[in-house]
Design a protein around this motif. Sequence first.
Motif, PDB file in Angstrom:
ATOM      1  N   THR A  18      -3.651 -10.220  -6.044  1.00 34.56           N
ATOM      2  CA  THR A  18      -3.742  -9.319  -4.894  1.00 34.56           C
ATOM      3  C   THR A  18      -4.815  -8.257  -5.082  1.00 34.56           C
ATOM      4  OG1 THR A  18      -2.002  -7.904  -5.776  1.00 34.56           O
ATOM      5  CG2 THR A  18      -1.332  -9.610  -4.214  1.00 34.56           C
ATOM      6  N   PRO A  20      -8.083  -8.484  -6.162  1.00 32.79           N
ATOM      7  CA  PRO A  20      -9.367  -8.810  -5.510  1.00 32.79           C
ATOM      8  C   PRO A  20      -9.270  -8.866  -3.994  1.00 32.79           C
ATOM      9  CG  PRO A  20      -8.920 -10.341  -7.290  1.00 32.79           C
ATOM     10  CD  PRO A  20      -7.689  -9.519  -7.094  1.00 32.79           C
ATOM     11  N   SER A  21      -8.140  -9.297  -3.478  1.00 30.07           N
ATOM     12  CA  SER A  21      -8.024  -9.381  -2.021  1.00 30.07           C
ATOM     13  C   SER A  21      -8.073  -8.000  -1.389  1.00 30.07           C
ATOM     14  CB  SER A  21      -6.754 -10.121  -1.619  1.00 30.07           C
ATOM     15  OG  SER A  21      -5.626  -9.363  -1.953  1.00 30.07           O
ATOM     16  N   LEU A  23      -9.622  -5.365  -2.737  1.00 34.87           N
ATOM     17  CA  LEU A  23     -10.965  -4.832  -2.941  1.00 34.87           C
ATOM     18  C   LEU A  23     -12.005  -5.493  -2.044  1.00 34.87           C
ATOM     19  CD1 LEU A  23     -11.026  -4.513  -6.829  1.00 34.87           C
ATOM     20  CD2 LEU A  23     -10.708  -2.699  -5.143  1.00 34.87           C
ATOM     21  N   LEU A  24     -11.783  -6.735  -1.667  1.00 33.73           N
ATOM     22  CA  LEU A  24     -12.777  -7.490  -0.897  1.00 33.73           C
ATOM     23  C   LEU A  24     -12.500  -7.518   0.603  1.00 33.73           C
ATOM     24  CD1 LEU A  24     -13.260 -10.499  -3.329  1.00 33.73           C
ATOM     25  CD2 LEU A  24     -14.729  -8.511  -3.045  1.00 33.73           C
ATOM     26  N   ARG A  25     -11.479  -6.813   1.051  1.00 33.83           N
ATOM     27  CA  ARG A  25     -11.184  -6.819   2.487  1.00 33.83           C
ATOM     28  C   ARG A  25     -12.301  -6.169   3.280  1.00 33.83           C
ATOM     29  NH1 ARG A  25      -5.280  -4.598   3.436  1.00 33.83           N
ATOM     30  NH2 ARG A  25      -6.269  -2.884   2.367  1.00 33.83           N
ATOM     31  N   ARG A  26     -12.481  -6.658   4.480  1.00 37.07           N
ATOM     32  CA  ARG A  26     -13.497  -6.084   5.357  1.00 37.07           C
ATOM     33  C   ARG A  26     -12.994  -4.788   5.982  1.00 37.07           C
ATOM     34  NH1 ARG A  26     -17.706  -9.499   6.976  1.00 37.07           N
ATOM     35  NH2 ARG A  26     -17.492 -11.553   6.054  1.00 37.07           N
ATOM     36  N   LYS A  30      -9.127  -3.103   7.160  1.00 43.64           N
ATOM     37  CA  LYS A  30      -8.660  -1.780   6.756  1.00 43.64           C
ATOM     38  C   LYS A  30      -8.356  -0.918   7.978  1.00 43.64           C
ATOM     39  CE  LYS A  30     -11.173  -1.875   2.428  1.00 43.64           C
ATOM     40  NZ  LYS A  30     -12.257  -1.325   1.630  1.00 43.64           N
TER      41      LYS A  30
END
Length: 67
Positions: A18, A20-21, A23-26, A30
């Motif tokens: 969870t 990386p998911s 941290l990499l969300r657009r 958010k």
Amino acid sequence: MSSVIVSLLHNVTRKLLTVPSVLLRRGTAKDAELLVLRHENAVLRRQRPDQSATSSPTGSGLPPCPR
């Protein structure tokens, strides 16, 4: 004992996947999450009208900090 180890490994793996998911969300994801949290906050405020944000001088619904 082995079921405890398997459960522990499963939980650790889920937590690690969870990170990386998140941290990499657009930015749109958010923004959508913030919108949902604000809506939940508004619903909770309506359920507890005795503790409105307007009753405090800070506007946060919390008592003022002692100085």
